[in-house]
Design an enzyme around this catalytic site. Structure first.
Site, PDB file in Angstrom:
ATOM      1  CG  ASP A   1      65.146  39.528  27.267  1.00 21.48           C
ATOM      2  OD1 ASP A   1      65.443  38.322  27.294  1.00 21.48           O
ATOM      3  OD2 ASP A   1      64.648  40.126  28.243  1.00 21.48           O
ATOM      4  CB  SER A   2      61.335  37.055  27.043  1.00 14.47           C
ATOM      5  OG  SER A   2      62.148  37.215  28.190  1.00 14.47           O
TER       6      SER A   2
ATOM      7  CB  CYS B   1      66.021  35.892  25.590  1.00 13.20           C
ATOM      8  SG  CYS B   1      64.949  34.800  26.515  1.00 13.20           S
ATOM      9  CG  ASN B   2      70.584  33.232  29.417  1.00 14.81           C
ATOM     10  OD1 ASN B   2      71.645  32.654  29.548  1.00 14.81           O
ATOM     11  ND2 ASN B   2      70.457  34.527  29.648  1.00 14.81           N
ATOM     12  CB  THR B   3      64.372  31.165  27.484  1.00 16.56           C
ATOM     13  OG1 THR B   3      64.471  31.291  28.908  1.00 16.56           O
ATOM     14  CG2 THR B   3      63.377  30.092  27.140  1.00 16.56           C
TER      15      THR B   3
ATOM     16  CD  GLU C   1      60.248  41.095  35.044  1.00 19.49           C
ATOM     17  OE1 GLU C   1      59.033  41.341  34.963  1.00 19.49           O
ATOM     18  OE2 GLU C   1      60.938  40.719  34.080  1.00 19.49           O
TER      19      GLU C   1
ATOM     20  CB  CYS D   1      68.324  33.640  33.761  1.00 15.27           C
ATOM     21  SG  CYS D   1      66.756  34.547  33.728  1.00 15.27           S
TER      22      CYS D   1
ATOM     23  CG  HIS E   1      65.269  38.843  35.022  1.00 13.28           C
ATOM     24  ND1 HIS E   1      65.093  38.511  33.697  1.00 13.28           N
ATOM     25  CD2 HIS E   1      64.224  39.641  35.356  1.00 13.28           C
ATOM     26  CE1 HIS E   1      63.976  39.066  33.252  1.00 13.28           C
ATOM     27  NE2 HIS E   1      63.435  39.770  34.235  1.00 13.28           N
TER      28      HIS E   1
HETATM   29  N1  DGL Z   1      64.894  36.508  29.413  1.00 13.10           N
HETATM   30  C1  DGL Z   1      64.642  35.213  30.000  1.00 13.10           C
HETATM   31  C2  DGL Z   1      65.935  34.400  30.003  1.00 13.10           C
HETATM   32  O1  DGL Z   1      67.022  34.920  29.983  1.00 13.10           O
HETATM   33  C3  DGL Z   1      64.091  35.334  31.415  1.00 13.10           C
HETATM   34  C4  DGL Z   1      62.661  35.830  31.478  1.00 13.10           C
HETATM   35  C5  DGL Z   1      61.679  34.903  30.788  1.00 13.10           C
HETATM   36  O2  DGL Z   1      61.398  33.804  31.301  1.00 13.10           O
HETATM   37  O3  DGL Z   1      61.220  35.270  29.722  1.00 13.10           O
HETATM   38  O4  DGL Z   1      65.861  33.201  30.012  1.00 13.10           O
END
Ligand code: DGL
Length: 273
Positions: free
Chosen positions: A12-13, A75-77, A154, A193, A195
């Site tokens: 993940d990011s 990570c969704n992104t 966060e 996402c 979070h």
């Molecule tokens: N993990 C990212 C997502 O699921 C969210 C946090 C980010 O922007 O890196 O898109």
């Protein structure tokens, strides 16, 4: 070592992917996991697709070099813009992102009109829209970026025990983003996402309680279990474990993991790219 005893790689990011890890540990309690959070380069949600692809390729090559049996892009992104790059870098290791499982869960629910919320990069990519049109042709799909949700989570501002004013501010942000869609016939909402599962109650309230909330983290965990079963890679015995690595600030990662998710990562390794 038996191939099924190898760990599942997850990246993940940052720390948000721990929601996906937690769902996987519930669905797959015997498995060993190696989790990487790219805390030096978070957030991905405001970066260009090219940058996210580059980061994702680097992380994938490193996780594959650790002998993982399958890879989960939590990570969704990254799942939205880099899944093809990850698959190319994974050298035949099966890869699961979170978008297709989320879309499949919506299709299985029989929903007709869905709101997808995610980061700016996820929404700009339209990856959920494409996956939903494949999984549920004819469904009406709207996508909406909610960029303030990640920092609010966060900061701990989604948790009423951390202060009523902070939680009220998070509810206000949810109202601002979501009230235009309330009462407009949406039967489902996808938490697109990492979070957002931590804001599920606040999001449900802002949309009106009857909405079906689809958690991509839960859907991805079931998809990973399916992939491992199909490949004959489910670990048969023992208790699972998890090891954690980040690219920066391991102490902050541990503190937030404990505060937000009740996860105590133990020793967190640092891997820089
Ligand atoms: N993990 C990212 C997502 O699921 C969210 C946090 C980010 O922007 O890196 O898109």
């Amino acid at each position: 070592m038996d191939k099924s005893d190898r760990p599942i790689g997850v990246f993940d990011s940052g720390l948000g992917g721990l929601t996906v890890l937690a769902a996987m540990r519930r669905a797959l309690p015997r498995e060993n996991f190696v989790y990487f959070g790219d805390t030096a380069r978070v957030p991905y949600g405001t970066k260009s697709p090219d940058s996210v692809r580059q980061f994702s390729r680097e992380i994938t090559a490193w996780l594959v070099s650790r002998g993982i049996k399958t890879l989960v892009v939590a990570c969704n992104t990254a799942s939205s813009v880099a899944l093809d790059a990850v698959r190319a870098a994974a050298r035949g290791v099966p890869v699961t992102g979170v978008i297709e499982p989320g879309a499949a869960a919506f299709a299985a629910s029989g929903g007709r009109k869905v709101l997808v919320i995610g980061t700016a990069a996820t929404v700009a990519s339209r990856a959920y829209g494409r996956a939903l049109r494949r999984a549920a042709p004819g469904a009406l799909v709207t996508e909406r970026a909610c960029p303030l949700f990640v920092p609010l989570v966060e900061e701990g501002w989604s948790d009423p025990s951390r202060g009523r004013r902070a939680a009220a501010l998070t509810r206000l942000a949810a109202e601002e983003y979501l009230s235009p869609y309330r009462g407009k016939g949406y039967d489902s909402l996808i938490l697109g996402c990492t979070h957002y599962p931590l804001l599920k109650g606040i999001i449900a309230r802002a949309m009106g309680r009857k909405i079906n909330i689809i958690d991509s983290a839960e859907a991805a965990a079931l998809a990973v279990r399916g992939t491992l079963a199909r490949e004959g890679l489910l670990r048969r015995g023992g208790r699972g474990s998890a090891r954690f690595f980040v690219s920066d600030a391991p102490a902050r990662f541990s503190a937030l993991a404990a505060a937000l998710l009740g996860i105590r990562p133990g020793r967190v390794g640092v891997k820089r790219f």
